[in-house]
Scaffold this active site. Structure first.
Site, mmCIF file in Angstrom:
data_model
loop_
_atom_site.group_PDB
_atom_site.id
_atom_site.type_symbol
_atom_site.label_atom_id
_atom_site.label_comp_id
_atom_site.label_asym_id
_atom_site.label_seq_id
_atom_site.Cartn_x
_atom_site.Cartn_y
_atom_site.Cartn_z
ATOM 1 N N THR A 181 98.354 23.027 50.140
ATOM 2 C CA THR A 181 97.249 23.850 49.640
ATOM 3 C C THR A 181 95.961 23.060 49.859
ATOM 4 O O THR A 181 95.990 21.845 50.033
ATOM 5 C CB THR A 181 97.405 24.137 48.134
ATOM 6 O OG1 THR A 181 97.392 22.883 47.447
ATOM 7 C CG2 THR A 181 98.687 24.861 47.844
ATOM 8 N N GLU A 328 101.369 29.341 48.655
ATOM 9 C CA GLU A 328 102.635 29.272 47.915
ATOM 10 C C GLU A 328 103.491 30.524 48.129
ATOM 11 O O GLU A 328 104.621 30.608 47.645
ATOM 12 C CB GLU A 328 102.360 29.126 46.408
ATOM 13 C CG GLU A 328 101.777 27.778 45.999
ATOM 14 C CD GLU A 328 100.250 27.730 46.077
ATOM 15 O OE1 GLU A 328 99.660 28.568 46.794
ATOM 16 O OE2 GLU A 328 99.655 26.859 45.431
ATOM 17 N N LYS A 437 81.844 33.402 32.892
ATOM 18 C CA LYS A 437 81.954 33.885 31.515
ATOM 19 C C LYS A 437 80.581 33.821 30.882
ATOM 20 O O LYS A 437 80.055 32.744 30.622
ATOM 21 C CB LYS A 437 82.957 33.048 30.740
ATOM 22 C CG LYS A 437 83.770 33.897 29.805
ATOM 23 C CD LYS A 437 85.038 33.233 29.366
ATOM 24 C CE LYS A 437 85.859 34.281 28.595
ATOM 25 N NZ LYS A 437 86.970 33.713 27.890
ATOM 26 N N TRP A 442 83.632 38.410 30.714
ATOM 27 C CA TRP A 442 83.843 38.108 32.115
ATOM 28 C C TRP A 442 82.958 38.959 33.021
ATOM 29 O O TRP A 442 82.857 40.168 32.829
ATOM 30 C CB TRP A 442 85.309 38.358 32.494
ATOM 31 C CG TRP A 442 86.176 37.175 32.216
ATOM 32 C CD1 TRP A 442 85.765 35.903 32.019
ATOM 33 C CD2 TRP A 442 87.605 37.173 32.116
ATOM 34 N NE1 TRP A 442 86.852 35.089 31.799
ATOM 35 C CE2 TRP A 442 87.990 35.835 31.853
ATOM 36 C CE3 TRP A 442 88.588 38.142 32.224
ATOM 37 C CZ2 TRP A 442 89.329 35.471 31.698
ATOM 38 C CZ3 TRP A 442 89.909 37.780 32.071
ATOM 39 C CH2 TRP A 442 90.281 36.444 31.809
HETATM 40 P P1 ADP Z 1 92.972 27.896 49.434
HETATM 41 O O1 ADP Z 1 92.055 29.070 49.374
HETATM 42 O O2 ADP Z 1 92.960 27.112 48.161
HETATM 43 O O3 ADP Z 1 92.859 27.141 50.685
HETATM 44 P P2 ADP Z 1 95.139 29.717 49.858
HETATM 45 O O4 ADP Z 1 94.887 30.012 51.266
HETATM 46 O O5 ADP Z 1 96.533 29.617 49.406
HETATM 47 O O6 ADP Z 1 94.470 28.385 49.461
HETATM 48 O O7 ADP Z 1 94.320 30.733 49.014
HETATM 49 C C1 ADP Z 1 94.882 31.633 48.151
HETATM 50 C C2 ADP Z 1 93.794 32.258 47.340
HETATM 51 O O8 ADP Z 1 92.873 32.961 48.166
HETATM 52 C C3 ADP Z 1 94.294 33.274 46.362
HETATM 53 O O9 ADP Z 1 94.779 32.672 45.190
HETATM 54 C C4 ADP Z 1 93.046 34.114 46.122
HETATM 55 O O10 ADP Z 1 92.195 33.519 45.168
HETATM 56 C C5 ADP Z 1 92.350 34.085 47.461
HETATM 57 N N1 ADP Z 1 92.633 35.311 48.191
HETATM 58 C C6 ADP Z 1 93.543 35.507 49.146
HETATM 59 N N2 ADP Z 1 93.517 36.768 49.593
HETATM 60 C C7 ADP Z 1 92.563 37.415 48.884
HETATM 61 C C8 ADP Z 1 92.060 38.759 48.849
HETATM 62 N N3 ADP Z 1 92.506 39.707 49.666
HETATM 63 N N4 ADP Z 1 91.092 39.040 47.956
HETATM 64 C C9 ADP Z 1 90.598 38.103 47.116
HETATM 65 N N5 ADP Z 1 91.036 36.828 47.106
HETATM 66 C C10 ADP Z 1 91.999 36.473 47.973
#
Ligand code: ADP
Length: 552
Positions: A181, A328, A437, A442
């Site tokens: 991640t 994940e 917040k 929110w």
């Molecule tokens: P990182 O962004 O930390 O590099 P990831 O690629 O695993 O790691 O990102 C996952 C996160 O990206 C999700 O938990 C969410 O917050 C955001 N995300 C992914 N797809 C979407 C979406 N379609 N709309 C909004 N947020 C999204």
């Protein structure tokens, strides 16, 4: 009593046997760093991947060893995708946009034994190399001289034993691939995908209400192969017999559009930033690129603004499907689509629905929780999304810190704040760490950003919560105008005031040329929060109404 069916392991070799038998002539097309385009077939990719698999064995790679890649999207990276897991090793994709010290941490933590590096990325590798210990470095060259001490990829393949690709079954629970991640919350954490998870995720990607990929598709994953297995597309395309097109290092809108038009791409996938750039290029030169073959783009990783989804369809006839997912989750968890009963809705309501994260894909279960317990599916109550399914991590690889993301009953806490509609449609309102917040209430940064990007003169926008002496936090907007646009703060505040309660409207905003992005192309809100952190520190009386009064 157990069932009496064959126990064929769900594995990458199982998927690739189908590629070998049914689709050997389908194409793998890649753009090289010098912009030239190479075309080859799955037959050749599998033949070369077989050589790579055996060569790695000769180099001493054993079952379970991690073999890393530091590479753009291209044919050789695909060969590594096929060879490494099929040989029993673990494909560890490295994010080439990370800082060398983060790469070194990840390589050491994963204990990578071999690294395959693109020659064009050698300058990056030179910064990482002194910080890590790996047994072998293999260079995927492009004509230049192989650096001293490294093994040339083509020479390695040429000298490999002449043995067939390892198509044999593997225990479906064995590790096939790993990805860390981004570490935006704490240290990067390793996710270890099993053959079974990848295979089931692939099958889900074929479902008609999901991405619905088929043999007729020509797929272009703009999403990097170093980011969650390029959302699984290299495997999905191979399994189903779709051709695949890889852009190499050329990710600017014009290069991608040339490739999509020239190769008659039917489906492409990437983060919203890429698609915002492509939409702008299309708007500036309507008719320049023939995208008549493009049936859909899958956009995810961050929330695509509704205006972008509408703009693609109305002005260029391109359908945008939104996907939500996580490293994940291999990564796809939900996709937006219209249900049968939505067909009769007016156009604007359809776009509104398509701008939501959508429905859990087959195989993924969802629920959400707030302090008071699981939230009702009423479309308004907010809570943290939890997920469960066969391609969702149950733990991290050798975690170095205490992990609180897995519940006692085996669900994964996503860290995303959502509402869930009665029919199961998910709306992401924020990441927990980005939540604003204000006065105890929110404010959804995602909703505000979507509205700002719906303004005709706004290219991109981010909204963050800044510390405020009276309301604890207030929203602040950072806006990138479209080229030549003049829109100002007052006009944008008025635009938002028409759409949201007064207390949602950012008290201030600033205009910049570009937003800071993470290695996977998402806005780095932590950087913005830091940069503007004192903006509201002494602004106690600057705002109007407490949330409760504003709502009344
Ligand atoms: P990182 O962004 O930390 O590099 P990831 O690629 O695993 O790691 O990102 C996952 C996160 O990206 C999700 O938990 C969410 O917050 C955001 N995300 C992914 N797809 C979407 C979406 N379609 N709309 C909004 N947020 C999204």
């Amino acid at each position: 009593m157990l069932g009496l069916m064959q126990e064929v392991p769900l594995s990458i070799p199982m998927m690739l046997r189908r590629t070998r038998d049914l689709f050997p002539e389908k194409l793998v097309i890649s753009r090289r760093p010098d912009r030239s385009i190479t075309r080859t077939s799955y037959r050749e990719v599998l033949e070369r991947a077989g050589r790579l698999a055996h060569a790695l064995r000769v180099l001493g790679v054993r079952d379970g060893d991690r073999v890393a890649t530091l590479a753009w999207n291209h044919q050789r990276h695909l060969e590594a995708y096929f060879a490494i897991p099929s040989s029993g090793a673990v494909l560890h994709t490295l994010n080439l946009r990370l800082h060398p010290s983060d790469l070194a941490y990840i390589i050491s933590h994963a204990d990578d034994r071999v690294v395959l590096v693109d020659q064009v990325l050698w300058p990056l590798w030179e910064k990482v190399a002194p910080l890590v210990r790996v047994a072998h470095v293999i260079v995927m060259g492009d004509g230049g001289e192989t650096p001293a001490g490294a093994i040339d990829y083509e020479a390695l393949l040429a000298g490999a034993p002449d043995a067939p690709f390892p198509f044999d079954d593997r225990d479906e629970r064995t590790a096939a691939a790993m990805c860390y991640t981004s570490g935006t919350t704490g240290r990067p954490k390793g996710v270890l995908y099993s053959h079974r998870a990848i295979t089931l995720h692939t099958m889900m990607s074929l479902a008609a209400d999901g991405p619905g990929i088929s043999e007729r598709d020509v797929l272009l994953p703009v999403v990097p192969m170093f980011h969650v297995n390029a959302w699984g597309f290299p495997f999905t395309a191979a399994f189903v017999g779709a051709s695949q097109v890889h852009p190499g290092p050329h990710l600017d809108p014009a290069s991608l559009l040339d490739l999509m038009a020239g190769e008659r791409v039917t489906m492409a996938a990437g983060v919203p930033t890429i698609w915002l750039g492509i939409l702008q290029a299309l708007d500036q030169a309507p008719g320049k690129w023939n995208l008549s073959a493009l049936r859909m783009t899958l956009v995810g990783g961050a929330a695509p603004p509704e205006a972008m989804i509408r703009g693609f369809k109305q002005r260029h006839g391109v359908v945008v499907q939104q996907g939500w997912g996580m490293t994940e989750m291999t990564p796809i968890g939900t996709v937006s689509h219209l249900r049968g009963e939505h067909e009769a809705l007016p156009e604007h309501e359809k776009y509104h629905l398509l701008a939501k994260a959508g429905y859990p894909v087959i195989g993924v279960e969802i629920r959400a929780r707030s302090e008071g317990g699981l939230i009702p599916w009423d479309g308004t109550t907010m809570g943290e999304l939890e997920v469960r399914g066969p391609w969702i991590a149950r733990e991290y690889y050798r975690p170095e810190e205490e992990i609180t993301q897995f519940t006692e009953d085996g669900w994964f806490r996503t860290g995303d704040i959502v509402t869930i509609a009665p029919d199961g449609c998910v709306t992401i309102t924020d990441r927990a760490k980005d939540v604003i917040k204000s006065g105890g209430e929110w404010v959804s940064s995602v909703a505000l950003e979507g509205a700002l990007m719906g303004h005709a003169e706004v290219f991109e926008a981010a909204v963050v919560g800044l510390p405020h002496s009276r309301w604890s936090e207030r929203p602040f907007a950072v806006v990138v105008r479209k080229p030549g646009a003049q829109v100002d703060e007052q006009a944008l505040k008025a635009w938002l005031a028409e759409r949201f309660a007064t207390w949602w409207v950012p008290d201030a905003m600033t205009f910049v040329d570009a937003l800071p992005k993470t290695g996977t192309g998402k806005v780095q809100k932590s950087v913005l929060r830091e940069q503007y952190r004192d903006r509201y520190a002494h602004a106690a009386d600057a705002i109007q109404l407490p949330p409760a009064e504003a709502e009344a």
